[in-house]
Motif scaffolding. Structure first.
Motif, PDB file in Angstrom:
ATOM      1  N   THR A  39      48.361  18.318  51.554  1.00  0.00           N
ATOM      2  CA  THR A  39      48.585  17.804  50.191  1.00  0.00           C
ATOM      3  C   THR A  39      48.962  18.907  49.200  1.00  0.00           C
ATOM      4  N   ASN A  40      49.060  20.148  49.706  1.00  0.00           N
ATOM      5  CA  ASN A  40      49.396  21.252  48.798  1.00  0.00           C
ATOM      6  C   ASN A  40      50.854  21.666  48.871  1.00  0.00           C
ATOM      7  N   ALA A  42      54.951  21.469  48.343  1.00  0.00           N
ATOM      8  CA  ALA A  42      55.822  20.997  47.246  1.00  0.00           C
ATOM      9  C   ALA A  42      56.303  19.579  47.527  1.00  0.00           C
ATOM     10  N   TYR A  44      54.719  17.186  49.186  1.00  0.00           N
ATOM     11  CA  TYR A  44      53.674  16.194  48.898  1.00  0.00           C
ATOM     12  C   TYR A  44      53.448  16.087  47.384  1.00  0.00           C
ATOM     13  N   ARG A  45      53.421  17.246  46.696  1.00  0.00           N
ATOM     14  CA  ARG A  45      53.171  17.223  45.242  1.00  0.00           C
ATOM     15  C   ARG A  45      54.271  16.492  44.472  1.00  0.00           C
ATOM     16  N   GLN A  48      52.707  13.098  44.758  1.00  0.00           N
ATOM     17  CA  GLN A  48      51.388  12.956  44.121  1.00  0.00           C
ATOM     18  C   GLN A  48      51.115  14.270  43.417  1.00  0.00           C
ATOM     19  N   PRO A  49      51.255  14.332  42.093  1.00  0.00           N
ATOM     20  CA  PRO A  49      51.319  15.627  41.399  1.00  0.00           C
ATOM     21  C   PRO A  49      50.056  16.488  41.496  1.00  0.00           C
ATOM     22  N   VAL A  50      48.892  15.908  41.761  1.00  0.00           N
ATOM     23  CA  VAL A  50      47.684  16.742  41.870  1.00  0.00           C
ATOM     24  C   VAL A  50      47.149  16.766  43.303  1.00  0.00           C
ATOM     25  N   GLY A  51      47.929  16.307  44.259  1.00  0.00           N
ATOM     26  CA  GLY A  51      47.562  16.483  45.671  1.00  0.00           C
ATOM     27  C   GLY A  51      46.434  15.590  46.166  1.00  0.00           C
TER      28      GLY A  51
END
Ligand SMILES: N[C@@H](CCC(=O)N[C@@H](CS)C(=O)NCC(=O)O)C(=O)O
Length: 207
Positions: A39-40, A42, A44-45, A48-51
């Motif tokens: 989730t960290n 780029a 994935y972010r 979902q902007p905060v992972g």
């Protein structure tokens, strides 16, 4: 094809699994979050902007926030029986969806993460005890509504039942001091257990 990104032990991923099954949709799921990581990046972010999990993807479109996912899947895939279009019926369901996120999720996270995912020697029992009492007051509000109309936001099953239902299994499964006795809430939980997707995806061993 719908792709669900998120570990199946997450309550917010459970909401998506539950509604996908209720709607009879074809989907697959990939493990993200928790020990699975992923989730960290780029990539994935960007979804979902905060992972956090979950994310749902469909034909190049992606959406995050579990309650937005509930709404999207019903809107896109004929789920009006769970999320009616009539403005007042919809508004009431939206209010309870927001209430779940803004009022219930804080205390439920504190007691669940504290008691299930934190080793005993590291638990903040003062915070956990306060959260149990706070959640009990919120569950009592639900108990009262359910006594009057049978379900959380309407006189029928809706996505508001999904948003609260993923948390009520934990409430009844955890042996917690000072838990309130809420018979209407228990009867509603039993009705949820009779729905196959709930039993399969949301009511397993706590992890
Ligand atoms: N408001 C967000 C909250 C999402 C959230 O807190 N997800 C948790 C799991 S329930 C998470 O991603 N935790 C970190 C992880 O699993 O890596 C939603 O409803 O989707």
């Amino acid at each position: 094809m719908i792709h669900l990104l998120g570990r199946k032990t997450s309550s917010n991923v459970m909401k998506a699994l539950w509604v996908l099954e209720e709607l009879g949709l074809a989907y697959d799921r990939a493990d993200y979050g928790g020990a699975f990581g992923g989730t960290n990046t780029a990539e994935y972010r960007a979804k979902q902007p905060v992972g956090l999990v979950p994310v749902v993807e469909e034909d190049g479109f992606s959406i995050f926030e579990s309650n937005a996912i509930l709404r999207y899947l019903c809107n896109a895939h004929g789920g009006e029986r769970f999320y009616p279009a009539e403005p007042r019926a919809r508004g009431t369901i939206d209010a309870w969806l927001d209430f779940q996120q803004t009022v219930l999720s804080g205390p439920t996270s504190t007691y669940f993460i504290g008691l299930v995912r934190t080793p005993p020697e590291k638990r903040d029992m003062t915070a956990i005890t306060a959260a149990i009492a706070q959640a009990g007051d919120i569950w009592a509000i639900l108990d009262d509504r359910i006594a009057k109309q049978g379900w959380v936001a309407a006189d029928h099953f809706s996505i508001a039942d999904i948003a609260f239902g993923v948390h009520v299994h934990r409430w009844f499964s955890l042996d917690m001091p000072g838990k309130r006795d809420l018979p209407n809430l228990r009867a509603w939980y039993d009705r949820l257990l009779a729905r196959p997707p709930y039993g399969t995806h949301c009511a397993g061993p706590l992890a």
